[in-house]
Design a protein around this motif. Structure first.
Motif, PDB file in Angstrom:
ATOM      1  N   SER A  13       0.865  -1.181   0.000  1.00  0.00           N
ATOM      2  CA  SER A  13       0.000   0.000   0.000  1.00  0.00           C
ATOM      3  C   SER A  13       0.902   1.232   0.000  1.00  0.00           C
ATOM      4  N   ARG A  14       0.290   2.387  -0.176  1.00  0.00           N
ATOM      5  CA  ARG A  14       1.074   3.625  -0.211  1.00  0.00           C
ATOM      6  C   ARG A  14       1.857   3.827   1.085  1.00  0.00           C
ATOM      7  N   SER A  15       1.311   3.343   2.190  1.00  0.00           N
ATOM      8  CA  SER A  15       2.027   3.494   3.467  1.00  0.00           C
ATOM      9  C   SER A  15       2.969   2.325   3.732  1.00  0.00           C
ATOM     10  N   TYR A  45     -23.494   3.316  -2.207  1.00  0.00           N
ATOM     11  CA  TYR A  45     -24.328   3.944  -3.236  1.00  0.00           C
ATOM     12  C   TYR A  45     -23.551   4.077  -4.548  1.00  0.00           C
ATOM     13  N   HIS A  46     -22.283   4.460  -4.433  1.00  0.00           N
ATOM     14  CA  HIS A  46     -21.454   4.572  -5.638  1.00  0.00           C
ATOM     15  C   HIS A  46     -21.235   3.205  -6.285  1.00  0.00           C
ATOM     16  N   ARG A  47     -21.162   2.156  -5.466  1.00  0.00           N
ATOM     17  CA  ARG A  47     -20.895   0.819  -6.002  1.00  0.00           C
ATOM     18  C   ARG A  47     -22.151   0.230  -6.663  1.00  0.00           C
ATOM     19  N   ALA A 103     -16.302  -3.601 -11.631  1.00  0.00           N
ATOM     20  CA  ALA A 103     -16.858  -2.995 -10.413  1.00  0.00           C
ATOM     21  C   ALA A 103     -15.842  -3.153  -9.279  1.00  0.00           C
ATOM     22  N   PHE A 104     -15.795  -2.165  -8.401  1.00  0.00           N
ATOM     23  CA  PHE A 104     -14.812  -2.149  -7.316  1.00  0.00           C
ATOM     24  C   PHE A 104     -15.453  -1.675  -6.017  1.00  0.00           C
ATOM     25  N   ALA A 105     -14.858  -2.063  -4.907  1.00  0.00           N
ATOM     26  CA  ALA A 105     -15.168  -1.421  -3.621  1.00  0.00           C
ATOM     27  C   ALA A 105     -13.998  -1.639  -2.671  1.00  0.00           C
ATOM     28  N   VAL A 106     -13.606  -0.569  -1.997  1.00  0.00           N
ATOM     29  CA  VAL A 106     -12.543  -0.631  -0.981  1.00  0.00           C
ATOM     30  C   VAL A 106     -13.137  -0.036   0.293  1.00  0.00           C
ATOM     31  N   ILE A 107     -12.912  -0.685   1.424  1.00  0.00           N
ATOM     32  CA  ILE A 107     -13.417  -0.164   2.715  1.00  0.00           C
ATOM     33  C   ILE A 107     -12.908   1.270   2.906  1.00  0.00           C
ATOM     34  N   GLN A 111      -9.153   3.558   1.750  1.00  0.00           N
ATOM     35  CA  GLN A 111      -9.143   4.236   0.451  1.00  0.00           C
ATOM     36  C   GLN A 111      -7.987   5.241   0.367  1.00  0.00           C
ATOM     37  N   GLY A 112      -7.607   5.557  -0.879  1.00  0.00           N
ATOM     38  CA  GLY A 112      -6.536   6.541  -1.080  1.00  0.00           C
ATOM     39  C   GLY A 112      -5.157   5.976  -0.809  1.00  0.00           C
ATOM     40  N   GLN A 113      -5.081   4.636  -0.705  1.00  0.00           N
ATOM     41  CA  GLN A 113      -3.796   3.963  -0.437  1.00  0.00           C
ATOM     42  C   GLN A 113      -3.279   3.251  -1.690  1.00  0.00           C
ATOM     43  N   GLY A 114      -3.971   3.469  -2.802  1.00  0.00           N
ATOM     44  CA  GLY A 114      -3.535   2.818  -4.047  1.00  0.00           C
ATOM     45  C   GLY A 114      -4.105   1.433  -4.259  1.00  0.00           C
ATOM     46  N   ILE A 115      -5.049   1.019  -3.392  1.00  0.00           N
ATOM     47  CA  ILE A 115      -5.571  -0.354  -3.498  1.00  0.00           C
ATOM     48  C   ILE A 115      -6.487  -0.505  -4.727  1.00  0.00           C
ATOM     49  N   GLY A 116      -7.300   0.507  -4.976  1.00  0.00           N
ATOM     50  CA  GLY A 116      -8.136   0.474  -6.180  1.00  0.00           C
ATOM     51  C   GLY A 116      -7.282   0.352  -7.434  1.00  0.00           C
ATOM     52  N   ALA A 117      -6.187   1.109  -7.468  1.00  0.00           N
ATOM     53  CA  ALA A 117      -5.296   1.094  -8.648  1.00  0.00           C
ATOM     54  C   ALA A 117      -4.646  -0.279  -8.826  1.00  0.00           C
ATOM     55  N   VAL A 118      -4.248  -0.881  -7.721  1.00  0.00           N
ATOM     56  CA  VAL A 118      -3.608  -2.197  -7.784  1.00  0.00           C
ATOM     57  C   VAL A 118      -4.615  -3.255  -8.268  1.00  0.00           C
ATOM     58  N   ASP A 142     -19.979  12.128  -9.855  1.00  0.00           N
ATOM     59  CA  ASP A 142     -19.239  12.694  -8.713  1.00  0.00           C
ATOM     60  C   ASP A 142     -18.247  11.695  -8.121  1.00  0.00           C
ATOM     61  N   ASN A 143     -18.098  10.540  -8.739  1.00  0.00           N
ATOM     62  CA  ASN A 143     -17.210   9.509  -8.178  1.00  0.00           C
ATOM     63  C   ASN A 143     -15.774   9.713  -8.668  1.00  0.00           C
ATOM     64  N   MET A 144     -15.156  10.778  -8.150  1.00  0.00           N
ATOM     65  CA  MET A 144     -13.807  11.137  -8.594  1.00  0.00           C
ATOM     66  C   MET A 144     -12.775  10.026  -8.328  1.00  0.00           C
ATOM     67  N   PRO A 145     -12.811   9.358  -7.158  1.00  0.00           N
ATOM     68  CA  PRO A 145     -11.797   8.316  -6.927  1.00  0.00           C
ATOM     69  C   PRO A 145     -11.836   7.212  -7.981  1.00  0.00           C
ATOM     70  N   MET A 146     -13.040   6.785  -8.386  1.00  0.00           N
ATOM     71  CA  MET A 146     -13.117   5.715  -9.393  1.00  0.00           C
ATOM     72  C   MET A 146     -12.596   6.205 -10.745  1.00  0.00           C
ATOM     73  N   LEU A 147     -13.001   7.435 -11.101  1.00  0.00           N
ATOM     74  CA  LEU A 147     -12.546   7.988 -12.385  1.00  0.00           C
ATOM     75  C   LEU A 147     -11.026   8.148 -12.373  1.00  0.00           C
ATOM     76  N   LYS A 148     -10.497   8.509 -11.196  1.00  0.00           N
ATOM     77  CA  LYS A 148      -9.041   8.664 -11.063  1.00  0.00           C
ATOM     78  C   LYS A 148      -8.330   7.316 -11.234  1.00  0.00           C
ATOM     79  N   VAL A 149      -8.902   6.257 -10.668  1.00  0.00           N
ATOM     80  CA  VAL A 149      -8.301   4.919 -10.815  1.00  0.00           C
ATOM     81  C   VAL A 149      -8.225   4.557 -12.300  1.00  0.00           C
ATOM     82  N   GLU A 151      -8.098   6.646 -14.818  1.00  0.00           N
ATOM     83  CA  GLU A 151      -7.077   7.520 -15.412  1.00  0.00           C
ATOM     84  C   GLU A 151      -5.669   7.004 -15.108  1.00  0.00           C
ATOM     85  N   LYS A 152      -5.470   6.611 -13.833  1.00  0.00           N
ATOM     86  CA  LYS A 152      -4.137   6.152 -13.406  1.00  0.00           C
ATOM     87  C   LYS A 152      -3.740   4.847 -14.065  1.00  0.00           C
ATOM     88  N   SER A 153      -4.730   4.096 -14.600  1.00  0.00           N
ATOM     89  CA  SER A 153      -4.417   2.790 -15.205  1.00  0.00           C
ATOM     90  C   SER A 153      -3.569   2.960 -16.467  1.00  0.00           C
TER      91      SER A 153
END
Ligand SMILES: CC(C)(COP(=O)(O)OP(=O)(O)OC[C@H]1O[C@@H](n2cnc3c(N)ncnc32)[C@H](O)[C@@H]1OP(=O)(O)O)[C@@H](O)C(=O)NCCC(=O)NCCS
Length: 173
Positions: A13-15, A45-47, A103-107, A111-118, A142-149, A151-153
């Motif tokens: 993870s990022r940490s 709701y986002h998922r 489809a994805f979901a991270v607790i 979140q924000g630790q790079g797990i979605g990207a991995v 409005d689901n910026m984290p998913m859109l970012k994942v 993009e980061k791919s």
């Protein structure tokens, strides 16, 4: 060749914490339910495009009985309190001969630790190995984290917007 159902990889993870990315197993039922219980209402709701916490036996069977060809599911596992815990997951379902829906979901607290990207990286590798050409997803605008994942791919992708939903199409070639 390793079967997708036996898939396992170790990431950080990022940490700097160890995360195992592995295939979902039928025996994960209780741990998966516990993980869903730790996802906030907004993230559910986002998922699911609905606030969904209770699932029928049929829905649970659908989530767990993956064949790793038409339905591939990975979980992210991290040690918590001395035991391995499912802290996120990603899956795809083949919707067309060469296309699958993601489809994805991270607790929340992970979140924000790079797990979605991995998870995205490993799902894309499996999909490519299975001969798929496109991965698609419907995402709330409005689901910026998913859109970012996505993009980061770094996969070439296009988006189309309709009322209340962004359709994302990632190309695997
Ligand atoms: C979407 C989701 C899976 C991403 O998981 P994650 O582990 O947080 O993903 P990552 O850490 O790899 O990346 C998230 C990125 O979004 C960024 N982000 C978070 N909130 C953001 C915001 N409000 N605006 C812009 N970017 C944001 C993070 O900083 C991170 O980018 P970075 O790597 O450049 O720092 C997770 O947020 C989630 O479970 N959401 C609820 C379920 C869901 O929406 N599923 C999608 C339906 S297909």
């Amino acid at each position: 060749m390793l079967e997708a159902g036996e898939y396992s990889a170790v990431e950080l993870s990022r940490s700097g914490r160890r995360i195992e990315i592995r295939a979902l197993r039928p025996g994960d039922r209780a741990d998966l339910a516990a993980a869903v219980g730790r996802v906030s209402t907004q993230n559910l709701y986002h998922r699911f495009f609905a606030v969904k916490r209770n699932f029928t036996e049929q829905e649970i069977a659908f989530f767990l009985n993956v064949d790793f060809v038409n339905h591939v599911a990975l979980v992210a596992v991290m040690e918590e309190g001395g035991r391995p815990m499912i802290i996120g997951g990603g899956r795809y379902i083949v919707v067309d001969r060469k296309k699958a829906e993601l489809a994805f979901a991270v607790i929340d607290r992970y979140q924000g630790q790079g797990i979605g990207a991995v998870l995205m990286h490993h799902l894309a590798a499996i999909a490519r190995g299975n001969g798929l050409k496109e991965l698609i997803a419907d995402v709330m605008p409005d689901n910026m984290p998913m859109l970012k994942v996505f993009e980061k791919s770094r996969l070439p992708h296009s988006t189309t917007r309709e009322a209340g939903v962004v359709h994302v199409c990632l190309r695997l070639e």
